[in-house]
Design a protein around this motif. Structure first.
Motif, mmCIF file in Angstrom:
data_model
loop_
_atom_site.group_PDB
_atom_site.id
_atom_site.type_symbol
_atom_site.label_atom_id
_atom_site.label_comp_id
_atom_site.label_asym_id
_atom_site.label_seq_id
_atom_site.Cartn_x
_atom_site.Cartn_y
_atom_site.Cartn_z
ATOM 1 N N SER A 123 0.846 -1.187 0.000
ATOM 2 C CA SER A 123 0.000 0.000 0.000
ATOM 3 C C SER A 123 0.881 1.236 0.000
ATOM 4 C CB SER A 123 -0.937 0.013 1.219
ATOM 5 O OG SER A 123 -1.644 1.230 1.298
ATOM 6 N N ASP A 125 0.375 3.749 1.676
ATOM 7 C CA ASP A 125 0.409 4.312 3.022
ATOM 8 C C ASP A 125 1.769 4.121 3.677
ATOM 9 O OD1 ASP A 125 -2.214 4.977 2.631
ATOM 10 O OD2 ASP A 125 -3.029 3.260 3.726
ATOM 11 N N ASP A 128 4.106 7.117 4.121
ATOM 12 C CA ASP A 128 3.894 8.115 5.165
ATOM 13 C C ASP A 128 4.876 7.957 6.319
ATOM 14 O OD1 ASP A 128 1.805 9.036 3.637
ATOM 15 O OD2 ASP A 128 0.291 7.856 4.710
ATOM 16 N N TYR A 161 1.064 -2.857 8.341
ATOM 17 C CA TYR A 161 1.620 -2.634 7.012
ATOM 18 C C TYR A 161 2.092 -3.981 6.460
ATOM 19 C CZ TYR A 161 1.740 2.302 8.329
ATOM 20 O OH TYR A 161 1.398 3.567 8.744
#
Length: 293
Positions: A123, A125, A128, A161
């Motif tokens: 992902s 994400d 970040d 994650y």
């Protein structure tokens, strides 16, 4: 007479057993930290057998789902499971395509020490995270080994994650206990490089725009600063001779052109100040505009 070397037999033998597997959430005393890693829970009888076989440490195992032809590798955390059962992290059961209560083959193996591994976040994400390598290093402390093709789960700031293990060296399965391993990342799934749009400028500028550029350049160069324009004093308090003052001013008072900042500057633009040669008249009487210098 026939002689049998029992010790040699126990050293050459390997642990190979079949258990019913369950996720760690099915443990009688549920512990959330068991999901943060790549180790399983085995029954006490497995420890007894492994001890008799003189298994080398650390204990590493190959888990195989014979029905789906899927396998992975792991370590062992504790030997407190019920007899005939093993408990796995949920992400490991998903990699092996296992359901609760399915049969799982467990075999002890010896793996080479890892030197390199490459991961691909599942992902965007993951971008970040300010320091992904530090987060990965901290998360891999709960793992004993890595297998190419597995999708492992890392818990960071109460968020899971997932990362796919794309490559491991020196083999497809490696041990990561007390090793110095180089780590690399592939672009996350779904990530797109930002597109840069170049601004288009006209090929030819009008004479008015050129004259404005020249006038702006003249305005910038018209402001001068003369350094050391004051009167000098000697350290001993005496008045300097007039000829010394003139020589100092002649050597220091050189014209120093200093530019003025353009307060109307726009980000992403560059201004070029150009000067054109004067117009000349050809022999035929026509006015010819000189080319750019």
């Amino acid at each position: 007479m026939f002689s049998f070397n029992f010790d040699r037999y126990m050293q050459d033998a390997s642990f190979n057993a079949t258990y019913r597997c369950y996720s760690v959430s099915m443990l009688p005393d549920e512990r959330q930290n068991l999901e943060k890693g790549g180790k399983i829970i085995m029954p006490p009888s497995a420890l007894y057998t492994l001890t008799r076989l003189n298994t080398t440490y650390p204990m590493l195992f190959k888990l195989t789902n014979t029905e789906k032809n899927r396998h992975t590798h792991c370590g062992v955390l504790e030997f407190v499971a019920e007899e005939g059962k093993v408990y796995l992290p949920y992400w490991m059961m998903r990699n092996l395509l296992l359901d609760e209560g399915c049969m799982l083959q467990v075999k002890n193996v010896s793996l080479p020490v890892a030197t390199f591994s490459k991961f691909q976040p599942q992902s965007v994400d993951f971008l970040d995270i300010s320091n992904p390598k530090a987060v990965l290093e901290n998360g891999l402390r709960n793992f004993a080994c890595l297998t190419s093709g597995d999708v492992i789960a890392i818990n960071y700031n109460n968020k899971i994650y997932e990362l796919c293990v794309l490559e491991t060296k020196p083999g497809d399965a490696v041990s990561i206990i007390e090793c110095d391993m180089n780590v690399d990342f592939e672009a996350p799934i779904g990530y797109e490089e930002p597109k840069r749009q170049a601004k288009q400028f006209p090929d030819n500028q009008s004479d008015n725009e050129t004259e404005d550029d020249v006038s702006m350049l003249d305005e910038l160069l018209s402001h001068t600063m003369v350094p050391f324009s004051g009167q000098g004093n000697r350290l001993d308090g005496k008045t300097p001779k007039p000829n010394q003052v003139d020589e100092l001013k002649n050597s220091c008072q050189r014209e120093y052109r200093r530019g003025i900042p353009d307060y109307n500057y726009q980000l992403g633009t560059i201004k070029f100040c150009r000067k054109f040669r004067n117009q000349t008249t050809s022999s035929s009487g026509q006015t010819v505009k000189a080319s750019k210098p």
